[in-house]
Scaffold this active site. Structure first.
Site, PDB file in Angstrom:
ATOM      1  N   ILE A  18       0.891  -1.167   0.000  1.00  0.00           N
ATOM      2  CA  ILE A  18       0.000   0.000   0.000  1.00  0.00           C
ATOM      3  C   ILE A  18       0.927   1.214   0.000  1.00  0.00           C
ATOM      4  O   ILE A  18       1.087   1.915   0.999  1.00  0.00           O
ATOM      5  CB  ILE A  18      -0.940   0.001   1.215  1.00  0.00           C
ATOM      6  CG1 ILE A  18      -1.596  -1.366   1.393  1.00  0.00           C
ATOM      7  CG2 ILE A  18      -2.003   1.098   1.070  1.00  0.00           C
ATOM      8  CD1 ILE A  18      -2.499  -1.775   0.234  1.00  0.00           C
ATOM      9  N   HIS A  19       1.558   1.444  -1.140  1.00  0.00           N
ATOM     10  CA  HIS A  19       2.729   2.304  -1.254  1.00  0.00           C
ATOM     11  C   HIS A  19       2.585   3.655  -0.550  1.00  0.00           C
ATOM     12  O   HIS A  19       3.394   4.021   0.312  1.00  0.00           O
ATOM     13  CB  HIS A  19       3.052   2.538  -2.731  1.00  0.00           C
ATOM     14  CG  HIS A  19       3.161   1.294  -3.532  1.00  0.00           C
ATOM     15  ND1 HIS A  19       4.254   0.461  -3.465  1.00  0.00           N
ATOM     16  CD2 HIS A  19       2.299   0.718  -4.423  1.00  0.00           C
ATOM     17  CE1 HIS A  19       4.081  -0.569  -4.284  1.00  0.00           C
ATOM     18  NE2 HIS A  19       2.899  -0.443  -4.869  1.00  0.00           N
ATOM     19  N   ASP A  20       1.562   4.423  -0.918  1.00  0.00           N
ATOM     20  CA  ASP A  20       1.478   5.812  -0.475  1.00  0.00           C
ATOM     21  C   ASP A  20       1.183   5.940   1.014  1.00  0.00           C
ATOM     22  O   ASP A  20       1.535   6.936   1.643  1.00  0.00           O
ATOM     23  CB  ASP A  20       0.421   6.556  -1.290  1.00  0.00           C
ATOM     24  CG  ASP A  20       0.743   6.559  -2.784  1.00  0.00           C
ATOM     25  OD1 ASP A  20       1.923   6.379  -3.135  1.00  0.00           O
ATOM     26  OD2 ASP A  20      -0.187   6.711  -3.595  1.00  0.00           O
TER      27      ASP A  20
END
Length: 328
Positions: A256-258
């Site tokens: 969930i990169h951001d």
């Protein structure tokens, strides 16, 4: 309380970052800027409005940003789209086709309109007039910031730190050399890295290292609030999609990169391995376009940047659970 501005190309993980920033008691989200990236800017603007509204931050102003990169699309050989099988891919779950980053997210429409002022102009006017510094969190292409810094480089005096989701050292995605946010506007990324502002980059290495699992999904779903359920659903879709379209070293996980950018601002201990390195961005028209170049030499060249290379997935989940339990 740290004041932040989020600059987003809102797909699902940007939406989670927005919701966490709205809910976090440690942060004050003062404004949002949209930009091209996961979808066209008209879609990312609408998604940004809807994500903020879903978390209880509907009145936070949203400034529509750049629809295209600064110069990249002016060069035909660079303007050709690159297929993104995992970033925009679809998968079928229980007979339903779902996408990691649909053009419009499944969120209730916000009753609040976007601002008339373009994001780059907002940055210039806002940062010129501020008395205290603000942290900017950039989770998409950095076109808005690049334009603003070209309009008035002095605005750096009012930026405490820039936290970026982008780049990769050992990990890449959109090409063999580059991560998508840097690749989509290398010139803007280069301007931001060379701005002289303290910079932290949540690299693709870091976000892959703390991908969430089925157990994390269950914990988030158990919170029961809209942002937590949205996040749990995204973890489910991403675990399925990555497993089928781009298998990861940590099987069954969902980056969930951001969200890692916001988690890092809430509690820096989520980052378990960091380095400070001299970094540049490759702006050439070639196979390394958009690459985050890390210079490990003693006599090195480039901006000194704080790189997050590994993070703790259990800590990330803890932060999201605690944040989404808070009243919006």
């Amino acid at each position: 309380m740290r004041k932040i501005i989020l600059d987003v190309d809102t797909g699902t993980d940007d939406a989670i970052a927005i919701m966490a920033a709205v809910r976090a008691s440690q942060l004050e989200l003062t404004a949002l800027c949209s930009v091209h990236g996961n979808a066209a800017v008209e879609h990312t603007t609408k998604n940004t409005l809807n994500a903020a509204y879903a978390a209880g931050g509907g009145t936070i102003p949203v400034y529509p940003g750049a629809a295209d990169p600064m110069v990249k699309n002016l060069i035909p050989s660079r303007a050709n789209p690159v297929e993104e099988p995992i970033l925009s891919g679809t998968t079928e779950i229980n007979g339903v086709v779902v996408s990691i980053n649909p053009d419009l997210l499944p969120l209730k429409e916000s009753p609040y309109p976007p601002q008339e002022k373009p994001a780059a102009l907002f940055y210039v006017e806002e940062l010129r007039s501020r008395e205290e510094k603000v942290t900017i969190v950039a989770t998409g292409a950095m076109t808005n910031l690049g334009l603003a810094l070209r309009l008035d480089p002095r605005i750096t005096e009012k930026i405490e730190e820039i936290v970026i989701m982008g780049g990769g050292v050992q990990k890449t995605n959109i090409t063999a050399a580059a991560e998508a946010n840097f690749f989509k506007d290398p010139e803007a990324a280069a301007i931001v890295l060379d701005s002289g502002v303290p910079i932290t980059i949540c690299t693709l290495d870091g976000t892959h290292s703390c991908g969430l699992t089925e157990e994390h999904e269950k914990r988030l779903r158990g919170v029961g609030t809209l942002p937590a359920i949205f996040t749990a659903n995204d973890v489910r879709v991403r675990r399925e999609s990555y497993s089928r379209l781009q298998p990861l070293e940590r099987e069954g996980t969902a980056p969930i990169h951001d969200a890692l950018c916001i988690a890092y601002l809430i509690d820096p201990a989520v980052a378990t391995r960091t380095v400070t390195a001299a970094c540049k961005v490759d702006c050439s028209d070639g196979i390394s376009e958009g690459r985050l170049q890390v210079d490990g030499r003693h006599f090195r060249e480039g901006a000194e940047v704080h790189l997050i290379l590994e993070a703790d997935p259990d800590k990330l989940c803890d932060i999201l659970v605690d944040t989404f339990l808070e009243e919006g």
